[in-house]
Design a protein around this motif. Sequence first.
Motif, PDB file in Angstrom:
ATOM      1  N   ASN A  57       0.570  22.144  -2.872  1.00 53.23           N
ATOM      2  CA  ASN A  57       1.806  22.134  -2.118  1.00 53.23           C
ATOM      3  C   ASN A  57       1.865  21.030  -0.842  1.00 53.23           C
ATOM      4  O   ASN A  57       2.783  20.327  -0.652  1.00 53.23           O
ATOM      5  N   GLN A  58       0.699  20.788  -0.298  1.00 54.10           N
ATOM      6  CA  GLN A  58       0.644  19.693   0.598  1.00 54.10           C
ATOM      7  C   GLN A  58       0.716  18.369  -0.158  1.00 54.10           C
ATOM      8  O   GLN A  58       1.522  17.570   0.392  1.00 54.10           O
ATOM      9  N   ALA A  59       0.201  18.312  -1.304  1.00 55.48           N
ATOM     10  CA  ALA A  59       0.510  16.893  -1.903  1.00 55.48           C
ATOM     11  C   ALA A  59       1.922  16.786  -2.364  1.00 55.48           C
ATOM     12  O   ALA A  59       2.442  15.599  -2.170  1.00 55.48           O
ATOM     13  N   VAL A  60       2.755  17.878  -2.639  1.00 56.39           N
ATOM     14  CA  VAL A  60       4.003  17.667  -3.165  1.00 56.39           C
ATOM     15  C   VAL A  60       4.801  17.436  -1.712  1.00 56.39           C
ATOM     16  O   VAL A  60       5.883  16.455  -2.078  1.00 56.39           O
ATOM     17  N   VAL A  61       4.665  17.875  -0.852  1.00 61.25           N
ATOM     18  CA  VAL A  61       5.212  17.698   0.511  1.00 61.25           C
ATOM     19  C   VAL A  61       5.077  16.167   1.016  1.00 61.25           C
ATOM     20  O   VAL A  61       6.080  15.545   1.228  1.00 61.25           O
ATOM     21  N   PHE A  62       3.902  15.770   0.901  1.00 62.33           N
ATOM     22  CA  PHE A  62       3.370  14.469   1.199  1.00 62.33           C
ATOM     23  C   PHE A  62       4.139  13.507   0.213  1.00 62.33           C
ATOM     24  O   PHE A  62       4.805  12.579   0.503  1.00 62.33           O
ATOM     25  N   ARG A  63       4.122  13.906  -1.053  1.00 60.16           N
ATOM     26  CA  ARG A  63       4.804  12.948  -1.940  1.00 60.16           C
ATOM     27  C   ARG A  63       6.549  12.639  -1.636  1.00 60.16           C
ATOM     28  O   ARG A  63       6.779  11.630  -1.782  1.00 60.16           O
ATOM     29  N   TRP A  64       7.104  13.714  -1.285  1.00 58.13           N
ATOM     30  CA  TRP A  64       8.370  13.643  -0.912  1.00 58.13           C
ATOM     31  C   TRP A  64       8.668  12.962   0.208  1.00 58.13           C
ATOM     32  O   TRP A  64       9.705  12.523   0.564  1.00 58.13           O
ATOM     33  N   LEU A  65       7.967  13.132   1.234  1.00 62.73           N
ATOM     34  CA  LEU A  65       7.951  12.202   2.465  1.00 62.73           C
ATOM     35  C   LEU A  65       7.629  11.077   2.413  1.00 62.73           C
ATOM     36  O   LEU A  65       7.865  10.117   3.106  1.00 62.73           O
ATOM     37  N   LEU A  66       6.780  10.509   1.411  1.00 70.71           N
ATOM     38  CA  LEU A  66       6.525   9.024   1.108  1.00 70.71           C
ATOM     39  C   LEU A  66       7.899   8.317   0.975  1.00 70.71           C
ATOM     40  O   LEU A  66       7.998   7.176   1.184  1.00 70.71           O
ATOM     41  N   ILE A  67       8.777   9.024   0.197  1.00 67.37           N
ATOM     42  CA  ILE A  67       9.850   8.135  -0.224  1.00 67.37           C
ATOM     43  C   ILE A  67      10.734   7.559   0.876  1.00 67.37           C
ATOM     44  O   ILE A  67      10.930   6.405   1.034  1.00 67.37           O
ATOM     45  N   PRO A  68      11.042   8.314   1.712  1.00 64.66           N
ATOM     46  CA  PRO A  68      12.081   7.955   3.009  1.00 64.66           C
ATOM     47  C   PRO A  68      10.896   6.886   3.882  1.00 64.66           C
ATOM     48  O   PRO A  68      11.613   5.999   4.314  1.00 64.66           O
ATOM     49  N   ALA A  69       9.778   7.233   3.670  1.00 61.69           N
ATOM     50  CA  ALA A  69       8.892   6.384   4.607  1.00 61.69           C
ATOM     51  C   ALA A  69       8.880   4.924   4.009  1.00 61.69           C
ATOM     52  O   ALA A  69       9.000   3.696   4.699  1.00 61.69           O
ATOM     53  N   CYS A  70       8.758   4.621   2.777  1.00 61.94           N
ATOM     54  CA  CYS A  70       8.771   3.634   2.015  1.00 61.94           C
ATOM     55  C   CYS A  70      10.362   2.902   2.051  1.00 61.94           C
ATOM     56  O   CYS A  70      10.427   1.854   2.368  1.00 61.94           O
ATOM     57  N   TRP A  98       0.818  -1.189  -0.064  1.00 59.22           N
ATOM     58  CA  TRP A  98      -0.095   0.096  -0.083  1.00 59.22           C
ATOM     59  C   TRP A  98       0.771   1.259  -0.107  1.00 59.22           C
ATOM     60  O   TRP A  98       0.544   2.195  -0.825  1.00 59.22           O
ATOM     61  N   LEU A  99       1.902   1.366   0.738  1.00 58.75           N
ATOM     62  CA  LEU A  99       2.626   2.368   1.080  1.00 58.75           C
ATOM     63  C   LEU A  99       3.462   2.906  -0.294  1.00 58.75           C
ATOM     64  O   LEU A  99       3.515   4.046  -0.979  1.00 58.75           O
ATOM     65  N   ASN A 100       4.274   1.785  -0.937  1.00 57.04           N
ATOM     66  CA  ASN A 100       4.675   1.803  -2.007  1.00 57.04           C
ATOM     67  C   ASN A 100       3.800   2.399  -3.384  1.00 57.04           C
ATOM     68  O   ASN A 100       4.290   3.206  -4.348  1.00 57.04           O
ATOM     69  N   ILE A 101       2.713   1.860  -3.375  1.00 57.80           N
ATOM     70  CA  ILE A 101       1.620   2.275  -4.242  1.00 57.80           C
ATOM     71  C   ILE A 101       1.311   3.609  -4.193  1.00 57.80           C
ATOM     72  O   ILE A 101       1.120   4.521  -5.107  1.00 57.80           O
ATOM     73  N   LEU A 102       0.952   3.855  -2.929  1.00 56.86           N
ATOM     74  CA  LEU A 102       0.810   5.252  -2.373  1.00 56.86           C
ATOM     75  C   LEU A 102       1.740   6.294  -2.943  1.00 56.86           C
ATOM     76  O   LEU A 102       1.511   7.403  -3.474  1.00 56.86           O
TER      77      LEU A 102
END
Length: 136
Positions: free
Chosen positions: A40-53, A5-9
């Motif tokens: 802007n929220q989506a962009v920040v969320f997008r780049w925070l997802l990478i280290p989370a993955c 789920w996280l990697n698809i997100l």
Amino acid sequence: MFWLWLNILQFDVSNQIIGLDEDKLNKQWRPLPANRMTYNQAVVFRWLLIPACWLLSACYSRQTVYASVALCTFTVMHNELAMHNHWFMKNVLNGLGFASFEVGATLIAGKSSPRSEPKQQKLICASSAGTDRTRL
């Protein structure tokens, strides 16, 4: 399941950021066109997802981290570097993205590495190439 789920997100958020006009016409229920999230929220969320993955992948194995890094790299190439605009690169990156995603999922679900199982290798290659897996 959470790894999947996280990697698809991570891919989906990246994809939605670059496809705002299409989503406004065809998928108004998504967070950005529905104004439930700003760009802007989506962009920040997008780049925070990478280290989370990558952190989640590290809980499994080094090879799982490599699979997630590959998926994130192919996502950046596909979306942010706009390689999806060329038909050949779009197909190559989609195939490589599916393969890295499947390798990560196989590493988590299986008892052995796809590298050590020829049948797993064949299935991942067939899937990423878009061929019929029922014949393998």
